[in-house]
Write an enzyme that holds these catalytic residues in place. Structure first.
Site, short mmCIF file in Angstrom:
data_model
loop_
_atom_site.label_atom_id
_atom_site.label_comp_id
_atom_site.label_asym_id
_atom_site.label_seq_id
_atom_site.Cartn_x
_atom_site.Cartn_y
_atom_site.Cartn_z
N CYS A 1 -4.32 -1.31 -1.92
CA CYS A 1 -4.40 0.13 -2.10
C CYS A 1 -5.47 0.39 -3.16
O CYS A 1 -5.33 -0.08 -4.30
CB CYS A 1 -3.05 0.66 -2.56
SG CYS A 1 -3.05 2.41 -2.98
N HIS B 1 -7.37 2.88 3.80
CA HIS B 1 -7.20 3.63 5.05
C HIS B 1 -8.56 3.85 5.75
O HIS B 1 -8.60 4.06 6.95
CB HIS B 1 -6.60 5.01 4.78
CG HIS B 1 -5.12 5.01 4.58
ND1 HIS B 1 -4.53 4.48 3.46
CD2 HIS B 1 -4.11 5.50 5.34
CE1 HIS B 1 -3.21 4.64 3.55
NE2 HIS B 1 -2.94 5.26 4.67
N GLU C 1 -3.24 8.71 8.60
CA GLU C 1 -1.83 8.40 8.84
C GLU C 1 -1.30 9.16 10.07
O GLU C 1 -0.32 8.77 10.67
CB GLU C 1 -0.96 8.73 7.62
CG GLU C 1 -1.20 7.82 6.42
CD GLU C 1 -0.27 6.59 6.34
OE1 GLU C 1 0.85 6.66 6.84
OE2 GLU C 1 -0.71 5.57 5.79
N CYS D 1 -10.93 3.12 -0.13
CA CYS D 1 -9.50 3.32 0.13
C CYS D 1 -9.22 2.51 1.40
O CYS D 1 -10.02 2.56 2.35
CB CYS D 1 -9.25 4.81 0.35
SG CYS D 1 -7.66 5.18 1.14
N ASP E 1 0.87 -1.18 0.00
CA ASP E 1 0.00 0.00 0.00
C ASP E 1 0.90 1.23 0.00
O ASP E 1 2.11 1.13 0.26
CB ASP E 1 -0.89 0.01 1.25
CG ASP E 1 -1.80 1.23 1.31
OD1 ASP E 1 -2.31 1.64 0.25
OD2 ASP E 1 -2.00 1.79 2.40
N SER E 2 0.31 2.38 -0.26
CA SER E 2 1.07 3.62 -0.21
C SER E 2 1.52 3.93 1.22
O SER E 2 2.44 4.71 1.43
CB SER E 2 0.20 4.77 -0.71
OG SER E 2 -0.97 4.84 0.07
N1 DGL Z 1 -4.64 3.14 1.04
C1 DGL Z 1 -4.56 3.89 -0.18
C2 DGL Z 1 -5.80 3.62 -1.00
O1 DGL Z 1 -6.43 2.61 -0.74
C3 DGL Z 1 -4.28 5.33 0.12
C4 DGL Z 1 -3.92 6.11 -1.10
C5 DGL Z 1 -3.10 7.33 -0.87
O2 DGL Z 1 -1.95 7.16 -0.48
O3 DGL Z 1 -3.58 8.42 -1.12
O4 DGL Z 1 -6.15 4.32 -1.90
#
Ligand code: DGL
Length: 269
Positions: A73, A188, A152, A186, A10-11
């Site tokens: 992600c 997150h 985050e 997303c 993931d990011s």
């Molecule tokens: N968890 C990522 C997603 O599902 C976050 C993306 C981001 O870094 O903006 O899109």
């Protein structure tokens, strides 16, 4: 039996919401996780940059010899999944299709909300796949650029006025549209489930794409074999591209368990 690990990236830390489910449903599997905490967020960047980052994330994970990769992600899944599947010769799953299946099965009134990063909403992937699955479904989407940085930074409590206000502002149109199902598009966002649920009110089912993808992968492994030794207790190893200080605290919120595996920093550039 296939003892190779499952790769997940993931990011940032959002993908840990998928790891949590994978560890629950597939406790014998080893997992290698990469969170690109040095370059998060992805969702406010151009498709070109997201693709470039996704390739480097894949290349890093491949060094650990995974049997498959879960792109945990929403942003990379909507922008780059098709491309990555062509470029890499191993099974790759994203989180979108699993979430779409679950939402289409869940909605009774055919009105589905999608919240996601700007890149995810711009891609139109959820809308397209929901229509493909059921042409009667109407989708209402909202881009939520501030949510990933807030999550985050640990701003997830329903008592937190900042996060509640931002969520309310982003979701007001979706709520007014009368959806009965909302895809938290997303990985997150499941951490914001209590905040989102409080705003949307009762009767709206919230879908977590990471969780749905983990369920789908588990079912596939069961059907095709290829799982790890049933006597083996799965180990998770974590890599991040920014400092490891503070990782464990925040990661434990996502995983809802202690971080027992090794955590290392990697220079992804
Ligand atoms: N968890 C990522 C997603 O599902 C976050 C993306 C981001 O870094 O903006 O899109």
């Amino acid at each position: 039996m296939d003892r190779r690990p499952i790769g997940v990236f993931d990011s940032g830390l959002g993908g840990l919401t998928a790891v949590k489910e994978l560890r629950r449903i597939l406790p014998n599997e080893d997992i290698v996780y990469f969170g690109d905490t040095g370059r998060v967020p992805y969702g406010t960047r151009s498709d070109q940059t997201i693709i470039k980052y996704a390739r480097s994330d894949m290349d890093f994970l491949l060094k650990h010899g995974p049997k498959r990769v879960l792109i945990a992600c929403g942003t990379v899944s909507t922008v780059a999944l098709g491309l990555l599947k062509k470029e890499y010769a191993l099974p790759i799953d994203g989180v979108v299709e699993a979430a779409v299946r679950s939402a289409a099965a869940s909605t009774k009134n055919g009105r589905v909300g999608v919240m996601g990063t700007p890149a995810t909403i711009r891609s139109g992937a959820y809308e397209r796949l929901l229509k493909e699955r059921d042409p009667g479904i109407v989708t209402f989407s909202a881009a939520c650029p501030l949510l990933v940085p807030l999550v985050e930074n640990g701003r997830i409590s329903p008592e937190d006025i900042v996060i509640s206000t931002v969520v309310g502002e982003y979701l007001s149109e979706i709520k007014a549209a009368g959806v009965d199902t909302l895809i938290m598009g997303c990985t997150h966002y499941p951490l914001l489930e209590p905040v989102v649920a409080a705003f949307m009110g009762e009767g709206v089912r919230l879908i977590s794409p990471g969780r749905e993808a983990a369920i789908l992968i588990a079912a596939e492994q069961e059907a095709n074999g290829g799982g790890n030794d049933p006597q083996h207790s799965g180990v998770a190893e974590y890599f991040v591209s920014d400092s490891v200080a503070g990782f464990a605290d925040l990661a434990e919120t996502f995983l809802q368990e202690k971080v027992t595996g090794r955590v290392s920093r990697v220079d992804i550039e």
